[in-house]
Design an enzyme around this catalytic site. Sequence first.
Site, PDB file in Angstrom:
ATOM      1  CB  SER A 128     -19.804  87.050  45.369  1.00  0.00           C
ATOM      2  OG  SER A 128     -19.470  87.014  46.740  1.00  0.00           O
ATOM      3  CD  GLU A 130     -18.025  84.678  50.903  1.00  0.00           C
ATOM      4  OE1 GLU A 130     -17.510  83.551  50.963  1.00  0.00           O
ATOM      5  OE2 GLU A 130     -18.042  85.480  51.854  1.00  0.00           O
ATOM      6  CE1 TYR A 152     -24.130  83.953  46.593  1.00  0.00           C
ATOM      7  CE2 TYR A 152     -22.041  84.567  47.610  1.00  0.00           C
ATOM      8  CZ  TYR A 152     -23.156  84.896  46.861  1.00  0.00           C
ATOM      9  OH  TYR A 152     -23.296  86.165  46.376  1.00  0.00           O
TER      10      TYR A 152
END
Length: 338
Positions: A128, A130, A152
Amino acid sequence: MSKRALITGITGQDGSYLAELLLSKGYEVHGIVRRVALEDPENRLKRLETVRSKLHLHAASLESYASLHQVVQKSRPDECYHLAAQSFVSYSFDDEFSTLQTNINGTHYVLAVLKNLVPECRFYFAGSSEMFGKADEVPQTEHTRFHPRSTYGISKVAGFELTRNYREAYRMHASSGILFNHESPRRGFEFVTRKITSAAARIVAGKSTELRLGNLDAKRDWGHAREYVEAMWRMLQQSSPDDFVVATGEMHSVREFADLAFRIVGLDYQKYVAIDEELYRPSEVNLLLGDASKAQRILGWKHQVGFAELVREMVVNDCRALGLTGIAASSDAELPPR
């Protein structure tokens, strides 16, 4: 003999698009689902309703090595796409422990089972953007340093490193896709994009009067999930495993997304959007923009669906779900946001 693929997270947005793609290519597709999904298929398997009869679904848990072992032993996949995760970033701040446990242990269990039972199976890990978090360069590439700003993101960095370690230590064909935000009409309602498009539809239908949002100035690189699963598949068709950024290379703010979504239904977002500071993240990520030139060069992949087209598709879908069928014809979504 057709290839066999195993998908974790098959009931999600990406999993459903990937299942359709693989079926269209003649694969025998297996998917891991929670037992409760098999007991309530009308709700929990809704994204798979058009292809469900062609799938082989297995009840298992990412938190149970034994159950994953049983599924892999039964399905003997040639390719495994590990998409399942606790993926809602805001929730990861609320429950850090389960996010880390599910995402890190789940990835480790899947890799270990494959190594022990089907070491020739090609593995895809859903990374991701992120993971970049507070990135020290824009745009981000495969060489950008990770600085995650959420549990996360941290869990995804751990999964990425586990995948690389299995590739290097055990010579597994294990690749990671560093996917930037990708949306579609199948996006969950808890994510900001679907929250916006569904609210616009509900407001124009007279079923709601307000939309509460957090940071309108956060910017993201938004693409279409249907195209991003094609990149996943292409990664596992390469002779050598590798890691790839998958992104559009365009950045838009939450404010732009809301403005365009409401314009599609003929409304001014400023009259309906209320800022709720409780919806701000404890540590915000403001500038995520991907450089997918490596994916374009090696995989031959490039996004086709533009920002306005993506927003329009989502809004029109949510309007149709409420019985509003005249939105598409009157939409000005092809115009750039004001």
